[in-house]
Design an enzyme around this catalytic site. Structure first.
Site, mmCIF file in Angstrom:
data_model
loop_
_atom_site.group_PDB
_atom_site.id
_atom_site.type_symbol
_atom_site.label_atom_id
_atom_site.label_comp_id
_atom_site.label_asym_id
_atom_site.label_seq_id
_atom_site.Cartn_x
_atom_site.Cartn_y
_atom_site.Cartn_z
ATOM 1 N N THR A 41 0.819 -1.213 0.000
ATOM 2 C CA THR A 41 0.000 0.000 0.000
ATOM 3 C C THR A 41 0.852 1.262 0.000
ATOM 4 O OG1 THR A 41 -1.633 -1.219 1.301
ATOM 5 C CG2 THR A 41 -1.870 1.176 1.222
ATOM 6 N N GLY A 176 -16.212 10.901 4.090
ATOM 7 C CA GLY A 176 -15.187 10.597 5.083
ATOM 8 C C GLY A 176 -14.500 11.891 5.480
ATOM 9 N N TYR A 179 -8.034 11.125 7.883
ATOM 10 C CA TYR A 179 -6.747 11.488 7.274
ATOM 11 C C TYR A 179 -6.726 11.396 5.760
ATOM 12 C CZ TYR A 179 -5.910 11.361 12.076
ATOM 13 O OH TYR A 179 -6.032 11.649 13.389
ATOM 14 N N GLU A 183 -6.486 14.705 3.164
ATOM 15 C CA GLU A 183 -5.324 14.927 2.297
ATOM 16 C C GLU A 183 -5.764 15.056 0.840
ATOM 17 O OE1 GLU A 183 -2.295 12.488 5.270
ATOM 18 O OE2 GLU A 183 -2.310 11.925 3.168
ATOM 19 N N GLY A 270 -12.560 4.379 5.815
ATOM 20 C CA GLY A 270 -11.896 3.384 6.665
ATOM 21 C C GLY A 270 -11.342 2.232 5.859
ATOM 22 N N ASP A 311 -0.582 -3.676 9.142
ATOM 23 C CA ASP A 311 -1.990 -3.284 9.293
ATOM 24 C C ASP A 311 -2.907 -4.459 9.639
ATOM 25 O OD1 ASP A 311 -1.098 -0.802 8.547
ATOM 26 O OD2 ASP A 311 -2.510 -0.534 6.890
ATOM 27 N N HIS A 444 17.714 29.214 16.583
ATOM 28 C CA HIS A 444 16.863 30.323 16.147
ATOM 29 C C HIS A 444 17.162 30.636 14.688
ATOM 30 C CE1 HIS A 444 14.677 34.078 16.134
ATOM 31 N NE2 HIS A 444 15.728 34.631 15.551
HETATM 32 C C1 LIG Z 1 -4.081 6.943 0.773
HETATM 33 C C2 LIG Z 1 -3.210 6.454 1.907
HETATM 34 C C3 LIG Z 1 -2.238 7.279 2.429
HETATM 35 C C4 LIG Z 1 -1.446 6.841 3.478
HETATM 36 N N1 LIG Z 1 -0.498 7.688 3.978
HETATM 37 C C5 LIG Z 1 0.290 7.266 4.991
HETATM 38 C C6 LIG Z 1 1.308 8.114 5.504
HETATM 39 O O1 LIG Z 1 1.490 9.244 5.064
HETATM 40 N N2 LIG Z 1 2.095 7.633 6.506
HETATM 41 C C7 LIG Z 1 1.927 6.376 7.018
HETATM 42 O O2 LIG Z 1 2.671 5.992 7.918
HETATM 43 N N3 LIG Z 1 0.969 5.558 6.554
HETATM 44 C C8 LIG Z 1 0.158 5.976 5.554
HETATM 45 N N4 LIG Z 1 -0.794 5.131 5.055
HETATM 46 C C9 LIG Z 1 -0.932 3.782 5.645
HETATM 47 C C10 LIG Z 1 0.149 2.852 5.093
HETATM 48 O O3 LIG Z 1 0.145 2.872 3.693
HETATM 49 C C11 LIG Z 1 -0.090 1.450 5.602
HETATM 50 O O4 LIG Z 1 -0.222 1.499 7.007
HETATM 51 C C12 LIG Z 1 1.082 0.535 5.264
HETATM 52 O O5 LIG Z 1 1.306 0.473 3.881
HETATM 53 C C13 LIG Z 1 0.754 -0.862 5.794
HETATM 54 O O6 LIG Z 1 1.748 -1.708 5.412
HETATM 55 P P1 LIG Z 1 1.631 -3.269 5.635
HETATM 56 O O7 LIG Z 1 3.046 -3.702 5.648
HETATM 57 O O8 LIG Z 1 0.816 -3.597 6.795
HETATM 58 O O9 LIG Z 1 0.822 -3.845 4.388
HETATM 59 P P2 LIG Z 1 0.650 -3.400 2.894
HETATM 60 O O10 LIG Z 1 1.609 -2.337 2.505
HETATM 61 O O11 LIG Z 1 -0.772 -3.129 2.659
HETATM 62 O O12 LIG Z 1 1.103 -4.701 2.088
HETATM 63 C C14 LIG Z 1 0.409 -5.898 2.163
HETATM 64 C C15 LIG Z 1 0.719 -6.700 0.924
HETATM 65 O O13 LIG Z 1 0.208 -8.027 1.073
HETATM 66 C C16 LIG Z 1 -0.295 -8.478 -0.160
HETATM 67 N N5 LIG Z 1 -1.243 -9.570 0.116
HETATM 68 C C17 LIG Z 1 -2.397 -9.497 0.814
HETATM 69 N N6 LIG Z 1 -2.971 -10.708 0.915
HETATM 70 C C18 LIG Z 1 -2.154 -11.571 0.259
HETATM 71 C C19 LIG Z 1 -2.202 -12.977 0.009
HETATM 72 N N7 LIG Z 1 -3.185 -13.729 0.498
HETATM 73 N N8 LIG Z 1 -1.218 -13.519 -0.730
HETATM 74 C C20 LIG Z 1 -0.200 -12.776 -1.202
HETATM 75 N N9 LIG Z 1 -0.095 -11.434 -0.986
HETATM 76 C C21 LIG Z 1 -1.063 -10.854 -0.255
HETATM 77 C C22 LIG Z 1 -0.940 -7.235 -0.735
HETATM 78 O O14 LIG Z 1 -1.079 -7.333 -2.137
HETATM 79 C C23 LIG Z 1 0.051 -6.143 -0.323
HETATM 80 O O15 LIG Z 1 1.018 -5.903 -1.320
HETATM 81 C C24 LIG Z 1 -1.611 5.535 4.001
HETATM 82 C C25 LIG Z 1 -2.570 4.680 3.461
HETATM 83 C C26 LIG Z 1 -3.372 5.121 2.427
HETATM 84 C C27 LIG Z 1 -4.396 4.188 1.861
#
Ligand SMILES: Cc1cc2nc3c(=O)[nH]c(=O)nc-3n(C[C@H](O)[C@H](O)[C@H](O)COP(=O)(O)OP(=O)(O)OC[C@H]3O[C@@H](n4cnc5c(N)ncnc54)[C@H](O)[C@@H]3O)c2cc1C
Length: 462
Positions: A41, A176, A179, A183, A270, A311, A444
């Protein structure tokens, strides 16, 4: 044929790739499975593309305000195709860097496809079976599509599809008020769209203190964004509206309220974890009522050899929490260092402009806890650097335990707030008294130099 590994990682988000790096570095054979885009993500449709777009929107905003600084720019135009191309360039570079890293990682095999448990040690990816002693789930989450009457008839955008726009919506309506919604609201307004934010509750960014919500609303309204709150009965009807292009619609926020005619609808209400299609039952892994994988303080699930990071475990919803999860798991498994989730302090930013940097408790939470506290607050109009920059919106606020003198929380809504908050966070993490910060000489002129001053002027929390 079943392929054997020491570890399997599902998901190449923010925790999976660095964990693969540490595990292979320790001599393990690792399978990493990703069904969509390497980087997950944050890289592909979260932090990186949105903050790149925020930077374009900021450039347009500064250009429009040039006259205030004695700078003539002529008419300001926004080329959405170029804005998108810049965003794509930054995002693709980042994705490629992670892909190259994984491909060159000795001991790591990347599988492209959807992983699903067959049993507690075996995952199926297409027609391949992968087996390991240890399994790490980093499957992330996705946007929720709310149950809004009429939604089935109306085209709508999510945080993923809106990133594909290369033209300007005439009227972007965002359901919504948190955040992600805010943005996109400010950036599209700055690109030149009419924007309306429709929030179910009585205020924006409802998890923040009320004064923060009020100030955020003022900042957005000052740029011409319409804000509708108490939208507790949203209904949609497909309608042409003369906008053409996308799927025009009319949105009614609540019973008896005036309808809003929009050209583009963004849903940002959400997110939910990607756990429904993992076959967790076959492995005996528990989830909670909302689908989050239940983990302990060291991110282990109820199954002894399976961990959940990022997440999908409901312990955080940020890139830094996912990365911190990786650090906790790696420290416990490879370094003999018993790091825990409960050691970390909540911190995050909201990237409107000026940004909100947050750490720890809100003042409302401190008040509810009943402890004696001291509060300091300073408007950005009384921060010299903000005045010099012509960016005086917002304020900074801090709350301190009156007995222990430890900092409990802070909110910096103002220019540089996303960076300044770290000075406070680090003192909180060191569990040092606030006087460590209030007696430190700062540079400063900076925004940070007023943090000690604010701490010297605190008053008891009423
Ligand atoms: C619009 C937006 C803006 C954001 N801005 C910020 C920010 O400014 N700062 C910040 O800290 N956070 C931000 N976030 C949140 C942040 O992007 C996420 O918290 C973070 O990417 C979560 O990472 P993760 O490692 O949990 O999983 P993810 O990055 O979601 O990766 C999970 C991966 O698992 C893969 N997957 C899922 N199920 C399977 C399966 N069964 N088999 C194989 N692969 C699978 C998915 O395809 C994905 O690639 C934002 C989110 C959004 C939507």
């Amino acid at each position: 044929m079943t392929q054997r590994f020491d570890s399997i990682i599902v998901g190449a988000g923010q925790a999976g790739p660095p964990l693969a790096g540490r595990l292979t570095g320790a001599g393990q054979r690792v399978a990493l499975v990703e069904r969509k885009l390497i980087g997950g993500t944050c890289v592909n449709n979260g932090c990186i593309p949105t903050k790149t777009l925020v930077a374009s929107a900021h450039a347009a905003h500064v250009a429009r305000r040039g006259g205030e600084y004695g700078i003539g720019t002529g008419a300001v135009s926004v080329d959405m195709a170029k804005v998108k191309a810049r965003k794509d360039g930054v995002m693709l570079n980042d994705r490629k860097a992670v892909e190259d890293w994984l491909e060159s990682m000795d001991g790591c095999t990347v599988f492209r496809g959807h992983a699903r448990f067959e049993d507690a040690h075996t995952l199926r990816v297409g027609d391949q079976l992968l087996q390991a002693d240890r399994i790490f789930l980093n499957v992330g989450g996705r946007a929720v599509a709310p149950d809004i009457p009429g939604l089935a008839d109306v085209e709508f955008l999510t945080n993923v599809s809106i990133l594909e726009l290369d033209t300007l919506p005439e009227h972007l309506v965002i359901v919504g008020g948190s955040y992600i919604a805010l943005e996109f609201a400010q950036m599209y307004r700055r690109f030149g769209a009419k924007v309306t934010v429709v929030e179910r509750g009585p205020r924006l960014a409802s998890r923040e203190d009320e004064d923060v919500s009020v100030s955020i609303r003022e900042i957005l309204e000052a740029e011409g964004i319409d804000v509708v709150v108490n939208a507790d009965d949203v209904r949609l009807i497909k309608r042409d509206n003369g906008f053409g292009g996308f799927g025009g619609f009319e949105l009614t926020p609540s019973a008896g309220a005036a309808t809003i005619a929009g050209s583009h609808l963004l849903l940002a209400v959400g997110r939910k974890p990607n756990t429904g299609d993992l076959g967790l039952d076959a492995a005996g892994v528990q989830t909670d009522a909302r689908g989050y994988i239940v983990v302990d303080d060291q991110l282990k699930t109820n199954v002894d050899h399976i961990w959940a990071l990022g997440d999908c475990n409901g312990k955080g919803a940020f890139t830094h929490t996912s990365y911190n999860d990786f650090e906790i798991v790696a420290a416990n498994l490879l370094d003999g260092d018993s790091r825990r989730v409960s050691d970390r302090i909540l911190t995050y930013a909201l990237y409107i402009d000026p940004p909100l940097g947050r750490a720890g408790m809100t003042v409302a939470q401190v008040r509810a806890s009943g402890r004696k506290a001291l509060v300091g607050k300073r408007p950005m109009t009384k921060v010299g650097r903000a005045v010099e920059k012509g960016e005086t919106q917002g304020f900074m606020k801090i709350v301190v335990d009156a007995d222990t003198h430890q900092i409990l929380g802070a909110a910096i809504l103002g220019v540089g707030g996303d960076e300044v908050i770290h000075a406070i966070l680090d003192v909180m993490s060191a569990k040092a008294p606030y006087t460590t910060l209030s007696r430190t000489m700062h540079i400063h002129p900076t925004v940070s130099e007023l943090v000690p001053t604010m701490l010297q002027e605190m008053e008891p929390l009423a």
